[in-house]
Write a protein that holds these residues in place. Structure first.
Motif, PDB file in Angstrom:
ATOM      1  N   ILE A 177      60.970  70.432 -58.354  1.00 27.27           N
ATOM      2  CA  ILE A 177      60.797  71.205 -57.121  1.00 27.27           C
ATOM      3  C   ILE A 177      62.005  71.000 -56.226  1.00 27.27           C
ATOM      4  CG2 ILE A 177      59.369  71.448 -55.052  1.00 27.27           C
ATOM      5  CD1 ILE A 177      57.007  70.508 -56.798  1.00 27.27           C
ATOM      6  N   ARG A 178      62.453  72.093 -55.596  1.00 26.28           N
ATOM      7  CA  ARG A 178      63.556  72.042 -54.635  1.00 26.28           C
ATOM      8  C   ARG A 178      63.165  72.758 -53.355  1.00 26.28           C
ATOM      9  NH1 ARG A 178      68.617  73.701 -58.279  1.00 26.28           N
ATOM     10  NH2 ARG A 178      69.019  71.694 -59.227  1.00 26.28           N
ATOM     11  N   ILE A 179      63.769  72.309 -52.246  1.00 32.17           N
ATOM     12  CA  ILE A 179      63.601  72.992 -50.964  1.00 32.17           C
ATOM     13  C   ILE A 179      64.920  73.686 -50.660  1.00 32.17           C
ATOM     14  CG2 ILE A 179      63.169  72.709 -48.501  1.00 32.17           C
ATOM     15  CD1 ILE A 179      61.491  70.275 -49.173  1.00 32.17           C
TER      16      ILE A 179
ATOM     17  N   THR B 297      62.327  62.395 -54.511  1.00 35.44           N
ATOM     18  CA  THR B 297      62.340  63.734 -55.083  1.00 35.44           C
ATOM     19  C   THR B 297      60.918  64.292 -55.078  1.00 35.44           C
ATOM     20  OG1 THR B 297      63.044  65.037 -56.986  1.00 35.44           O
ATOM     21  CG2 THR B 297      62.019  62.924 -57.466  1.00 35.44           C
ATOM     22  N   LEU B 298      60.793  65.558 -55.381  1.00 39.22           N
ATOM     23  CA  LEU B 298      59.484  66.205 -55.468  1.00 39.22           C
ATOM     24  C   LEU B 298      59.209  66.573 -56.925  1.00 39.22           C
ATOM     25  CD1 LEU B 298      59.599  68.648 -52.430  1.00 39.22           C
ATOM     26  CD2 LEU B 298      58.277  66.556 -52.616  1.00 39.22           C
TER      27      LEU B 298
ATOM     28  N   ASN C 150      58.959  70.705 -43.463  1.00 36.62           N
ATOM     29  CA  ASN C 150      59.895  69.887 -42.679  1.00 36.62           C
ATOM     30  C   ASN C 150      59.727  68.405 -42.982  1.00 36.62           C
ATOM     31  OD1 ASN C 150      60.876  72.212 -41.494  1.00 36.62           O
ATOM     32  ND2 ASN C 150      59.588  72.035 -39.685  1.00 36.62           N
ATOM     33  N   LYS C 151      58.501  67.956 -43.116  1.00 38.66           N
ATOM     34  CA  LYS C 151      58.233  66.552 -43.428  1.00 38.66           C
ATOM     35  C   LYS C 151      58.790  66.200 -44.812  1.00 38.66           C
ATOM     36  CE  LYS C 151      54.388  63.294 -43.526  1.00 38.66           C
ATOM     37  NZ  LYS C 151      52.940  63.143 -43.436  1.00 38.66           N
ATOM     38  N   LEU C 152      58.573  67.084 -45.789  1.00 39.50           N
ATOM     39  CA  LEU C 152      59.087  66.850 -47.146  1.00 39.50           C
ATOM     40  C   LEU C 152      60.608  66.857 -47.165  1.00 39.50           C
ATOM     41  CD1 LEU C 152      56.633  68.979 -49.299  1.00 39.50           C
ATOM     42  CD2 LEU C 152      56.843  66.506 -49.299  1.00 39.50           C
ATOM     43  N   ALA C 153      61.212  67.789 -46.428  1.00 37.46           N
ATOM     44  CA  ALA C 153      62.677  67.865 -46.385  1.00 37.46           C
ATOM     45  C   ALA C 153      63.266  66.583 -45.799  1.00 37.46           C
ATOM     46  CB  ALA C 153      63.120  69.074 -45.573  1.00 37.46           C
ATOM     47  N   GLY C 154      62.622  66.045 -44.773  1.00 36.97           N
ATOM     48  CA  GLY C 154      63.077  64.787 -44.184  1.00 36.97           C
ATOM     49  C   GLY C 154      62.942  63.627 -45.154  1.00 36.97           C
ATOM     50  N   SER C 155      61.858  63.615 -45.923  1.00 33.87           N
ATOM     51  CA  SER C 155      61.648  62.539 -46.893  1.00 33.87           C
ATOM     52  C   SER C 155      62.646  62.611 -48.042  1.00 33.87           C
ATOM     53  CB  SER C 155      60.230  62.607 -47.458  1.00 33.87           C
ATOM     54  OG  SER C 155      59.289  62.437 -46.438  1.00 33.87           O
ATOM     55  N   ILE C 156      62.954  63.826 -48.472  1.00 34.39           N
ATOM     56  CA  ILE C 156      63.901  63.998 -49.591  1.00 34.39           C
ATOM     57  C   ILE C 156      65.311  63.595 -49.177  1.00 34.39           C
ATOM     58  CG2 ILE C 156      65.013  65.747 -51.025  1.00 34.39           C
ATOM     59  CD1 ILE C 156      62.383  67.081 -51.297  1.00 34.39           C
ATOM     60  N   ALA C 157      65.629  63.752 -47.898  1.00 40.96           N
ATOM     61  CA  ALA C 157      66.956  63.371 -47.419  1.00 40.96           C
ATOM     62  C   ALA C 157      67.203  61.873 -47.605  1.00 40.96           C
ATOM     63  CB  ALA C 157      67.110  63.760 -45.953  1.00 40.96           C
ATOM     64  N   GLU C 158      66.105  61.086 -47.641  1.00 41.94           N
ATOM     65  CA  GLU C 158      66.256  59.663 -47.913  1.00 41.94           C
ATOM     66  C   GLU C 158      66.704  59.474 -49.359  1.00 41.94           C
ATOM     67  OE1 GLU C 158      62.970  57.118 -46.878  1.00 41.94           O
ATOM     68  OE2 GLU C 158      62.328  58.556 -45.357  1.00 41.94           O
ATOM     69  N   LYS C 159      67.421  58.386 -49.592  1.00 42.76           N
ATOM     70  CA  LYS C 159      67.968  58.141 -50.925  1.00 42.76           C
ATOM     71  C   LYS C 159      66.854  57.819 -51.928  1.00 42.76           C
ATOM     72  CE  LYS C 159      71.392  55.416 -53.302  1.00 42.76           C
ATOM     73  NZ  LYS C 159      71.254  54.086 -53.811  1.00 42.76           N
ATOM     74  N   GLY C 160      66.907  58.473 -53.065  1.00 43.19           N
ATOM     75  CA  GLY C 160      66.002  58.152 -54.161  1.00 43.19           C
ATOM     76  C   GLY C 160      64.699  58.911 -54.205  1.00 43.19           C
TER      77      GLY C 160
ATOM     78  N   PHE D   5      60.461  75.833 -53.831  1.00 41.31           N
ATOM     79  CA  PHE D   5      60.417  76.541 -55.111  1.00 41.31           C
ATOM     80  C   PHE D   5      60.207  75.548 -56.243  1.00 41.31           C
ATOM     81  CE2 PHE D   5      63.044  79.177 -52.358  1.00 41.31           C
ATOM     82  CZ  PHE D   5      62.451  80.412 -52.510  1.00 41.31           C
ATOM     83  N   VAL D   6      59.477  75.979 -57.262  1.00 39.84           N
ATOM     84  CA  VAL D   6      59.303  75.164 -58.461  1.00 39.84           C
ATOM     85  C   VAL D   6      60.102  75.805 -59.593  1.00 39.84           C
ATOM     86  CG1 VAL D   6      57.137  76.282 -59.158  1.00 39.84           C
ATOM     87  CG2 VAL D   6      57.650  74.001 -59.975  1.00 39.84           C
ATOM     88  N   TYR D   7      60.923  74.994 -60.247  1.00 42.53           N
ATOM     89  CA  TYR D   7      61.774  75.429 -61.355  1.00 42.53           C
ATOM     90  C   TYR D   7      61.235  74.848 -62.652  1.00 42.53           C
ATOM     91  CZ  TYR D   7      65.326  76.707 -57.906  1.00 42.53           C
ATOM     92  OH  TYR D   7      66.005  77.283 -56.865  1.00 42.53           O
ATOM     93  N   GLY D   8      61.329  75.592 -63.725  1.00 46.14           N
ATOM     94  CA  GLY D   8      60.961  75.080 -65.039  1.00 46.14           C
ATOM     95  C   GLY D   8      59.475  75.049 -65.328  1.00 46.14           C
ATOM     96  N   MET D   9      58.676  75.664 -64.482  1.00 45.99           N
ATOM     97  CA  MET D   9      57.231  75.742 -64.743  1.00 45.99           C
ATOM     98  C   MET D   9      57.018  76.912 -65.702  1.00 45.99           C
ATOM     99  SD  MET D   9      54.275  76.064 -61.917  1.00 45.99           S
ATOM    100  CE  MET D   9      52.856  77.068 -62.202  1.00 45.99           C
ATOM    101  N   HIS D  10      56.592  76.600 -66.922  1.00 47.23           N
ATOM    102  CA  HIS D  10      56.476  77.624 -67.959  1.00 47.23           C
ATOM    103  C   HIS D  10      55.067  78.204 -67.974  1.00 47.23           C
ATOM    104  CE1 HIS D  10      56.110  79.403 -71.954  1.00 47.23           C
ATOM    105  NE2 HIS D  10      57.428  79.522 -71.917  1.00 47.23           N
ATOM    106  N   VAL D  11      54.977  79.508 -67.702  1.00 46.48           N
ATOM    107  CA  VAL D  11      53.709  80.239 -67.791  1.00 46.48           C
ATOM    108  C   VAL D  11      53.877  81.254 -68.913  1.00 46.48           C
ATOM    109  CG1 VAL D  11      52.066  81.727 -66.602  1.00 46.48           C
ATOM    110  CG2 VAL D  11      53.290  79.968 -65.331  1.00 46.48           C
ATOM    111  N   SER D  12      53.168  81.043 -70.018  1.00 45.73           N
ATOM    112  CA  SER D  12      53.301  81.921 -71.183  1.00 45.73           C
ATOM    113  C   SER D  12      52.925  83.351 -70.822  1.00 45.73           C
ATOM    114  CB  SER D  12      52.394  81.438 -72.314  1.00 45.73           C
ATOM    115  OG  SER D  12      52.778  80.155 -72.722  1.00 45.73           O
ATOM    116  N   PRO D  13      53.622  84.328 -71.418  1.00 44.63           N
ATOM    117  CA  PRO D  13      53.283  85.736 -71.131  1.00 44.63           C
ATOM    118  C   PRO D  13      51.864  86.066 -71.587  1.00 44.63           C
ATOM    119  CG  PRO D  13      55.387  85.574 -72.269  1.00 44.63           C
ATOM    120  CD  PRO D  13      54.773  84.210 -72.292  1.00 44.63           C
ATOM    121  N   TYR D  14      51.198  86.898 -70.815  1.00 48.95           N
ATOM    122  CA  TYR D  14      49.843  87.340 -71.125  1.00 48.95           C
ATOM    123  C   TYR D  14      49.917  88.341 -72.266  1.00 48.95           C
ATOM    124  CZ  TYR D  14      45.141  89.179 -70.190  1.00 48.95           C
ATOM    125  OH  TYR D  14      43.831  89.557 -70.291  1.00 48.95           O
ATOM    126  N   GLU D  15      49.099  88.133 -73.319  1.00 50.48           N
ATOM    127  CA  GLU D  15      49.203  88.984 -74.513  1.00 50.48           C
ATOM    128  C   GLU D  15      48.978  90.471 -74.232  1.00 50.48           C
ATOM    129  OE1 GLU D  15      46.424  86.387 -75.326  1.00 50.48           O
ATOM    130  OE2 GLU D  15      48.079  84.991 -75.641  1.00 50.48           O
TER     131      GLU D  15
END
Length: 156
Positions: A53-55, A106-107, A94-104, A61-71
């Motif tokens: 996940i990235r902000i 991630t989401l 905003n709270k998550l962005a502040g936490s991610i700014a700390e070293k180490g 946004f969530v990257y790499g979440m695979h949802v198979s195509p519906y048949e």
């Protein structure tokens, strides 16, 4: 049959996240999906093993979440690995962005599930484990397993 308000149906689980990270805090977020993606998720065709996940620009946004195509989706199907927007309140972002700014920190997505008909993602604010932390966890699990085995043998 009346369903309880907290009825949840698990779609996908990310066990690897608990092995690789210390989960400090968890949040629940909705996901912006298209119709055929929801139908595919109802059939349980979703994977978050490689997801992260990235902000960006105040949105999550969530990257790499695979949802198979519906048949039966034909032309309405979307790309299985397309970037999906997560729906959170502004103060949570905003709270998550502040936490991610700390070293180490991630989401990581921990679970995908249905809650009262809506697809939700459980997000974990995580700090990476070092190799020795992983070894300690494995040793603890082995020791617990061993004591349970001994206890089971003694009680038979």
């Amino acid at each position: 049959m009346a369903q309880s308000k907290e009825a949840q149906k698990l779609i996908a689980n990310n066990k690897k996240a608990y092995h690789d990270y210390f989960i400090e805090d968890t949040y629940e977020a909705g996901v912006a999906l298209h119709g055929t993606e929801v139908k595919s998720m109802r059939m349980g065709k979703c994977s978050i093993k490689e997801a992260f996940i990235r902000i960006e620009h105040g949105e999550v946004f969530v990257y790499g979440m695979h949802v198979s195509p519906y048949e039966k989706g034909n032309i309405f199907n979307k790309d299985p690995l397309r970037v999906k927007k997560l729906l959170l309140h502004r103060h949570e972002i905003n709270k998550l962005a502040g936490s991610i700014a700390e070293k180490g920190y991630t989401l990581v997505p921990l679970q995908v599930y249905f809650k009262t008909g809506k697809v939700k993602v459980q997000i974990g604010l995580a700090r990476g484990k070092k190799l020795y932390d992983k070894r300690q966890d494995i040793a603890r699990k082995d020791q617990r397993r061993e004591t349970e085995r001994d206890f089971k043998v003694k009680n038979l």
